[in-house]
Design an enzyme around this catalytic site. Sequence first.
Site, PDB file in Angstrom:
ATOM      1  N   ASN A 160       0.779  -1.261  -0.165  1.00  0.00           N
ATOM      2  CA  ASN A 160      -0.263  -0.139   0.555  1.00  0.00           C
ATOM      3  C   ASN A 160       0.610   1.774  -0.142  1.00  0.00           C
ATOM      4  OD1 ASN A 160      -2.523  -1.316  -0.185  1.00  0.00           O
ATOM      5  ND2 ASN A 160      -1.993  -1.564   2.093  1.00  0.00           N
ATOM      6  N   CYS A 161       0.098   2.100   0.205  1.00  0.00           N
ATOM      7  CA  CYS A 161       0.911   3.827  -0.024  1.00  0.00           C
ATOM      8  C   CYS A 161       1.953   4.225   1.221  1.00  0.00           C
ATOM      9  CB  CYS A 161      -0.370   4.816  -0.237  1.00  0.00           C
ATOM     10  SG  CYS A 161      -0.762   5.911  -1.855  1.00  0.00           S
TER      11      CYS A 161
END
Lengths: 426, 78, 349
Positions: A241-242
């Site tokens: 994820n980010c």
Amino acid sequence: MKLEVGYIDITDIQFSDKASLQDGVLYVDRDAITAMILEDERIRAVELDIAKPGESVRITPVKDVIEPRVKVEGPGEIFPGVLSKVQTVGSGRTHVLRGAAVVTTGKIVGFQEGIIDMTGLGAEYTPFSKTFNLVANFTPVDGLTAHDYENALRLAGLKMAKALGELGREVEPNEVKTYEHLPVMQGAEKYPELPRVGYVQMLQSQGLMHDTYVYGVDMKQSLTTMISPTEVLDGAIISGNCVSACDKNTTYHHLNNPVIHDLFEAHGKTLNFAAMIITNENVYLADKERSSDWTAKLVEYLDLDGVIISQEGFGNPDTDLIMNCKKIEAVGTRTVIITDEYAGRDGTSQSLADADASADAVVTGGNANQVVVLPKLDKVIGTLDYVDKIAGGFENNLQEDGSIVVELQAITGATNELGFNRLSAR
Amino acid sequence: MVKEVERAGIPVVHVCTVTPISMTVGANRIVPAVAIPHPLGNPALSMEEEKQIRRKILDTALKALSTEVEEQTIFEVE
Amino acid sequence: MGKLKVLHYINQFYAGIGGEEMADVAPELREGAMGPGLAFNSGYGDEAEITHTIVCGDSFFNERLDEAKELILDMVKSVKPDLFVAGPAFNAGRYGVACATIAYEVLSQLGIPVLTGMYEENPGVDMFRDKLYIVATRNSAAGMRDAVSKMVPLSLKLARGETIGASAEEGYHPTGVRVNFFEKERGSKRAVKMLLKKMAGKPFTTEFPMPDFDRVPPNPAVKDITKATVALVTSGGIVPKGNPDRIESSSASKYGEYDITGVMDLTAETYETAHGGYDPLYANQDADRVLPVDILREFEAQGKIGKLHNKFYTTVGNGTAVKSSKVFAEEFSRKLVNDGVDVVILTST
């Protein structure tokens, strides 16, 4: 290792009673996907939605984007070591639902999640305004820790992509491309006159929302190592994820790594794509030194004439980038680095946190601090509650007319450091 | 930031994990820290052990501030 | 809108007066275009026209600078042009410096859009690149056509107040201001091409030249640390719980100043981090891991330091422009000096 990739062009996506893929239209069985996601008891609820290019839709806060793929022939399954058992992928045949993507969103985990606009100015900066997106908006059960929440989201997104990919198993692709990565000696014998080129991919590995997994291994726990680029096309590397949305590599970016594609395109013509090395970006200085030492050792050992080094993220990873560059140049191998810049909103500030004279060949994905005004869009998937908190947002940036003022930082994939985009700066 | 403090005439010590960045940005007195998310601690240890690490780093920082330097210097924590 | 009125500045050589021996001629205002001005006028077509030309000897300009500036500015005021174009000067050093100097005067004193052009090694480039647009030309007048073809469209954009693209698109020497734009090819492709050139020993152009970082000499050490007032500063974004000033998680636009009078220990209930660049859990559990108030209080009690300053300063280093942090630090450093702080411990994540 030889991999045939069959690209099935997706031209529309719709909900339907029955999942199928016909004439480029991806029919998604909403209930079946929902039921599959809710098998994970950490997820309390999920809402599925569709976002198509040109629609007045904003998705935020975006965690990951994943392309549906399926392994049709050859060993292993897509996303090995995560959704399936550990088995070497990267040979045989794989089908890709080109133009489709799974996008995950939900309550914010950290500060790092992004925005995808399907139309307007924001759409020009994210590649995912051009894909047909199945968007999942997750609600975790109460009291779930941030690390567990991230893990649940990550697996759910991958499962969705795998389930959609499965629909392409029997479909005749629109285009088939073959990627072949030869053993080192064979490659050298076959192309004795061509320069030996490697790709050094730096993977984010700094903790929650900054991690990357290789065959299920958290990359921060690995030494610098080698991988066949064809393995990457089969999902051997996935995003945890980010970080700042603009320069985090989503799983979609890994699957479509443009450096791999462009080196393969030049392979056998102007260069010999001899090796791919993956290394990490850890939070301990000793790790940074060790990993970059190792990168340079492998480059020297492989007798490479030149390498492309791609970064992920910014700030302290600028040091990993400069260490890799400096140490590889020192063993006599030429480098080009791909990065992005944080030059301030007015573009007058220092772009990188670290610098060295040996980094004389730089490709930039642009200044992530550039401010853009994103117009009000009709529909929001996810929530606007966090647009002032995510990296690139700021207080009161949600205007009265519904527009949002953000830095490019907040836009998923805007200044990607794999060189995925045309955006640059001078 | 560290340079502006120095420019204002106050001796300053930079406690940070990524000392190469500190060198690049021009800090003069540098003390290496533990890790980026916890420069003066280590969640893997007990609270008392963590405090001991913190004491050592800060002792080194005080030593750095009490030591004349001619050029950029990294003071290793003993 | 009628044609834009352009005033052109050239030296004695391009005016046909003579070479080095005539470099002492004083500034002179003539009507119409001459020399390179003719090429500009044909490029401008119906859009604009050079109505007047100022001719000045290079020696006169550089040796009698103040006088030359004054005379020329008066001429410009009398003509009231929409646009002021100087040169191009190619690699002629004194001409280049004159073009850039006078163009900058016209821009800054009169607010009239200006443009000049010269070769990258002309000293005028380094002196003025961050102050005005200077088109990159070849090193001799053989590059006149090329220079005019870049200067005409850029000068029209400037005169009309249009958005100026990146240096690579518009053809000017990079100003130090980073400007985003869309390249023709994606980054990975550009990287492959750049690497092929670099490996073959052929010339290539980096998209980001490495900067030089400036240095500040170290201050003398503190004489007696046991008497010193110690202040804490952090770029790790430690703030009171709830982030009362809403400092941004990245690209911070402000810094925080918080009072820690009587605070002996930072706890999960009282402090947290606003920083978006690292896993925040460890700092949120115990902010002393970033801002070591607990141990400094201990040192204070033991007499190892004089005292801990009652305020700490905090910013989020993540993605925050170096320039902004510089401004923050200048400001709080003044406060620290005024408050009699002797030494600073600055922690970064």
